[in-house]
Design a protein around this motif. Structure first.
Motif, PDB file in Angstrom:
ATOM      1  N   LEU B   4      65.482 -43.552  83.367  1.00  0.00           N
ATOM      2  CA  LEU B   4      65.438 -44.761  82.068  1.00  0.00           C
ATOM      3  C   LEU B   4      64.789 -43.312  81.094  1.00  0.00           C
ATOM      4  O   LEU B   4      65.151 -42.486  80.056  1.00  0.00           O
ATOM      5  CB  LEU B   4      64.557 -45.336  82.343  1.00  0.00           C
ATOM      6  CG  LEU B   4      64.471 -45.992  80.417  1.00  0.00           C
ATOM      7  CD1 LEU B   4      65.907 -45.649  79.729  1.00  0.00           C
ATOM      8  CD2 LEU B   4      63.740 -46.742  80.691  1.00  0.00           C
ATOM      9  N   PRO B   5      63.613 -42.002  81.362  1.00  0.00           N
ATOM     10  CA  PRO B   5      63.089 -41.158  80.188  1.00  0.00           C
ATOM     11  C   PRO B   5      63.845 -40.103  80.547  1.00  0.00           C
ATOM     12  O   PRO B   5      64.117 -39.840  78.734  1.00  0.00           O
ATOM     13  CB  PRO B   5      61.889 -40.574  81.314  1.00  0.00           C
ATOM     14  CG  PRO B   5      61.666 -41.890  82.703  1.00  0.00           C
ATOM     15  CD  PRO B   5      62.697 -42.388  82.710  1.00  0.00           C
ATOM     16  N   ASP B   6      64.863 -39.560  81.197  1.00  0.00           N
ATOM     17  CA  ASP B   6      65.923 -38.455  81.391  1.00  0.00           C
ATOM     18  C   ASP B   6      66.763 -38.987  80.249  1.00  0.00           C
ATOM     19  O   ASP B   6      66.899 -37.693  78.739  1.00  0.00           O
ATOM     20  CB  ASP B   6      66.407 -38.166  82.419  1.00  0.00           C
ATOM     21  CG  ASP B   6      64.661 -37.806  83.148  1.00  0.00           C
ATOM     22  OD1 ASP B   6      64.483 -36.937  83.122  1.00  0.00           O
ATOM     23  OD2 ASP B   6      65.739 -37.458  84.636  1.00  0.00           O
ATOM     24  N   ILE B   8      66.033 -41.371  77.769  1.00  0.00           N
ATOM     25  CA  ILE B   8      65.932 -41.274  75.940  1.00  0.00           C
ATOM     26  C   ILE B   8      65.595 -39.610  76.180  1.00  0.00           C
ATOM     27  O   ILE B   8      65.891 -38.897  74.568  1.00  0.00           O
ATOM     28  CB  ILE B   8      64.525 -41.881  76.239  1.00  0.00           C
ATOM     29  CG1 ILE B   8      64.228 -43.272  76.620  1.00  0.00           C
ATOM     30  CG2 ILE B   8      63.225 -41.653  75.736  1.00  0.00           C
ATOM     31  CD1 ILE B   8      63.085 -44.344  76.345  1.00  0.00           C
ATOM     32  N   GLY B   9      65.375 -38.337  76.624  1.00  0.00           N
ATOM     33  CA  GLY B   9      65.198 -37.773  76.192  1.00  0.00           C
ATOM     34  C   GLY B   9      66.310 -37.086  75.775  1.00  0.00           C
ATOM     35  O   GLY B   9      66.442 -36.415  74.569  1.00  0.00           O
ATOM     36  N   ALA B  12      67.319 -38.218  72.363  1.00  0.00           N
ATOM     37  CA  ALA B  12      66.217 -38.205  71.027  1.00  0.00           C
ATOM     38  C   ALA B  12      66.557 -36.613  70.571  1.00  0.00           C
ATOM     39  O   ALA B  12      67.043 -35.898  69.401  1.00  0.00           O
ATOM     40  CB  ALA B  12      64.468 -38.067  71.994  1.00  0.00           C
ATOM     41  N   ALA B  13      66.577 -35.777  72.208  1.00  0.00           N
ATOM     42  CA  ALA B  13      67.280 -34.366  71.735  1.00  0.00           C
ATOM     43  C   ALA B  13      68.626 -34.129  71.157  1.00  0.00           C
ATOM     44  O   ALA B  13      69.169 -33.641  69.828  1.00  0.00           O
ATOM     45  CB  ALA B  13      67.844 -33.276  72.467  1.00  0.00           C
ATOM     46  N   LEU B  15      69.795 -36.348  68.766  1.00  0.00           N
ATOM     47  CA  LEU B  15      69.592 -37.614  67.632  1.00  0.00           C
ATOM     48  C   LEU B  15      69.031 -35.568  66.419  1.00  0.00           C
ATOM     49  O   LEU B  15      68.992 -35.713  65.452  1.00  0.00           O
ATOM     50  CB  LEU B  15      68.192 -38.663  68.047  1.00  0.00           C
ATOM     51  CG  LEU B  15      68.509 -39.789  68.583  1.00  0.00           C
ATOM     52  CD1 LEU B  15      68.340 -40.945  68.068  1.00  0.00           C
ATOM     53  CD2 LEU B  15      70.461 -39.919  67.066  1.00  0.00           C
TER      54      LEU B  15
END
Lengths: 98, 98
Positions: B4-6, B8-9, B12-13, B15
């Motif tokens: 999940l964190p990856d 999201i990363g 994010a990158a 966007l």
């Protein structure tokens, strides 16, 4: 002394975070947002929010701090842009980009 | 499926990189840069260049690709802003922020 790549990374993070400060000051001072893209600041603010969540997941203070500051700055620019758009205070050429 | 964190990363990158596309299109189409801060795009373009160098040091394709695209977009916005400032095509209120 951190390794060269890490040093470059810290300076890059500092610059890309700090860069939104002059834009926030200019926007708040002049209230002029005609040339600012609402789509950009909407998408960017969402992206930075996700970076902040990413940093919280990783318990990484540098990512958390940088993106918390950037979020504050981009959200304030986005606020003025939306306020101007809703109250009709913007120049005509950006009507179709609201 | 990445953790999940990856995930999201990556989003994010995507966007924060893609967000500069609507601003670049708006700036190139309208040539209006009065509300854009020259300091912001100067500092931001420098910061993104350092992120690109950081990615090259780490041989990290995601960091390289994201920052190469962002560099292209922010540099094009910066170009129009500098061009307008040098040729006097900007509104008075940003004279002192050039």
């Amino acid at each position: 002394m951190p390794a060269l790549p890490d040093l470059i990374g810290y300076v890059a993070a500092l610059l890309t975070t700090a860069s939104f400060l002059p834009q926030a000051i200019l926007t708040i001072r002049t209230r002029d947002t005609a040339a600012l893209s609402l789509s950009m600041y909407g998408i960017f603010t969402l992206g930075v929010s996700l970076w902040l969540i990413y940093g919280l997941f990783l318990h990484n203070p540098a990512i958390i701090a940088a993106n918390a500051v950037t979020l504050l700055l981009s959200a304030s620019i986005l606020y003025v842009k939306i306020y101007n758009a809703l109250t009709g205070r913007e120049c005509p050429h950006t009507q179709e980009d609201r």
